[in-house]
Design an enzyme around this catalytic site. Sequence first.
Site, PDB file in Angstrom:
ATOM      1  N   SER A 162      21.088 -46.711  -4.353  1.00  0.00           N
ATOM      2  CA  SER A 162      20.555 -47.628  -5.365  1.00  0.00           C
ATOM      3  C   SER A 162      21.664 -48.130  -6.259  1.00  0.00           C
ATOM      4  O   SER A 162      22.828 -47.754  -6.106  1.00  0.00           O
ATOM      5  CB  SER A 162      19.506 -46.905  -6.219  1.00  0.00           C
ATOM      6  OG  SER A 162      20.180 -46.021  -7.106  1.00  0.00           O
ATOM      7  N   LYS A 163      21.271 -48.952  -7.225  1.00  0.00           N
ATOM      8  CA  LYS A 163      22.229 -49.533  -8.173  1.00  0.00           C
ATOM      9  C   LYS A 163      23.053 -48.451  -8.846  1.00  0.00           C
ATOM     10  O   LYS A 163      24.205 -48.649  -9.175  1.00  0.00           O
ATOM     11  CB  LYS A 163      21.470 -50.328  -9.238  1.00  0.00           C
ATOM     12  CG  LYS A 163      21.235 -51.749  -8.813  1.00  0.00           C
ATOM     13  CD  LYS A 163      20.991 -52.640 -10.021  1.00  0.00           C
ATOM     14  CE  LYS A 163      20.851 -54.073  -9.560  1.00  0.00           C
ATOM     15  NZ  LYS A 163      19.652 -54.720  -9.947  1.00  0.00           N
ATOM     16  N   ARG A 164      22.418 -47.318  -9.050  1.00  0.00           N
ATOM     17  CA  ARG A 164      23.123 -46.225  -9.744  1.00  0.00           C
ATOM     18  C   ARG A 164      24.338 -45.739  -8.951  1.00  0.00           C
ATOM     19  O   ARG A 164      25.243 -45.146  -9.502  1.00  0.00           O
ATOM     20  CB  ARG A 164      22.164 -45.063 -10.010  1.00  0.00           C
ATOM     21  CG  ARG A 164      21.723 -45.027 -11.465  1.00  0.00           C
ATOM     22  CD  ARG A 164      20.571 -44.097 -11.674  1.00  0.00           C
ATOM     23  NE  ARG A 164      19.364 -44.676 -11.089  1.00  0.00           N
ATOM     24  CZ  ARG A 164      18.527 -44.031 -10.305  1.00  0.00           C
ATOM     25  NH1 ARG A 164      18.738 -42.784 -10.010  1.00  0.00           N
ATOM     26  NH2 ARG A 164      17.456 -44.626  -9.819  1.00  0.00           N
TER      27      ARG A 164
END
Length: 492
Positions: free
Chosen positions: A266-268
């Site tokens: 994910s973006k994280r």
Amino acid sequence: MRVRTPSVPYPLTRSSLSVRVRLAPSPTGTLHIGTARTALFNWLFAKRTKGKFLLRIEDTDKERSKPEFTHNIFEGLKWLGLNWDEDPVIQSKCLQAHRAAIQLLLDKGLAYRCYVNESELDELRSDQKKQGKAPRYDNRHRNLSLQEEDNFINEGRTSVIRFRIEDNQSINWNDLVRGQMQWNSSDLGGDMVISRRAYGKEIGDPLYNLVVVVDDSTMGITHVIRGEDHLANTAKQLLLYQALNLPIPEFAHTPLILNAEGRKLSKRDGVISLNDFREMGYTSEAMANYMTLLGWSVPEGMSERFTLSEASKQFSFDRVNKAGAKFDWDKLNWLNSQSIHELSPESLLENLKPLWLKEGWESPDYEWSKDLTELIGPSLIVLKDGVDQARPFFEEPSMKADGVKQLEVEGAKKVLKKLIEKLEKSPFQKFDNAQAKALLKEIAELEGFKQGLIMKSLRAALLGTMKGPDLITTWGLLARVGQDLPRLRRVF
Ligand code: GLU
């Protein structure tokens, strides 16, 4: 009623019908790494089966869809070498067909208008939550009388259109990756919304599941290859295929891409878009190779380093894993360094030039740039390393602690003074490695300096640090742009 998709051979996949697959990205962001991997699997399968790889831009979310994202998706696919075979289909242009399908379902009594408003739905959901039940529409407007409908319309209510999903049907299909799949229609959340809210008896904007079925069918798609996050959608879409009496394609659901902790990337994790990788200096060859390995394992005897064309000769769904594919940076870096090291100095330079220009660096001439590329090339893992490593050749480096320490060693400055004297008296007309080595040897012999002291001190003066590529070549490159003497002099 049982909904079946027969396993092979199915009419659509008879050898007489050639394979047509598609990538259906939504242009609501830059090309996502998961979408790029789905594109690869579609492309590989099309090539393997001598079929066609098509594109459909799913731009029906008017607010979030942007032309620049469509452009980015095209560019990313081209960069990877995934060319498509026909003009891309733009979903928003097929609205007519979507509405016609909804109208057909309404006419057949398989769909209906539902006037339940948002607050009633909220109330339903919170009641279900209190009872520990999964949220589910209770099909309450399935059998409204005309009078009841009119009353709702007169109240000013809007309506969505829902497709009837009878409970307790077994939905089965033979997934090319996951094998025999079965869903109970009761687990699909009740009658499914197929168009957004509209006033009166209008048909609002058609929604994803309906639209995909209509478009895939219009495009003659024989195999739907997409991420496993679409499994429940497939179950719903199978019901729609049946209701619309359309031929059902085969399905292949590919595994998710996971981060090191085993959660969906994910973006994280800092990177999700193909652009991110491109900007970090990964080559298109390494990315295509690595993404194919994210979920596909090579057959015995095949190297894990391959070109897309090689993979396309071997690709099959029985070697696509069901389990999520963990993103492995070490492997990607290894593949990338290999792909960089295989590039000719000319093509490596071609890749590095734009990065250097971005830094505002102008090369004095082609030969010099090529020699610099040859010098630093073997130690690059990503193309960006080619900026860090070229920097001291374009900008005067500051003195680092290890360089300062070396210059404090007894004799270091004396050595450099001698070297400056020699160079001032007879500077190199044209730098020649053999001449340069001879000069260092002469200083060593005449002055009784150790070779090691000379080399280390020269490196510290030229680069400000003890780390770096081959010293004589480094010196030569700096001498050719008149940078060796100034760097030696600045020590004093
Ligand atoms: N637009 C959908 C997505 O990007 C397409 C899914 C599909 O392949 O049907 O997830």
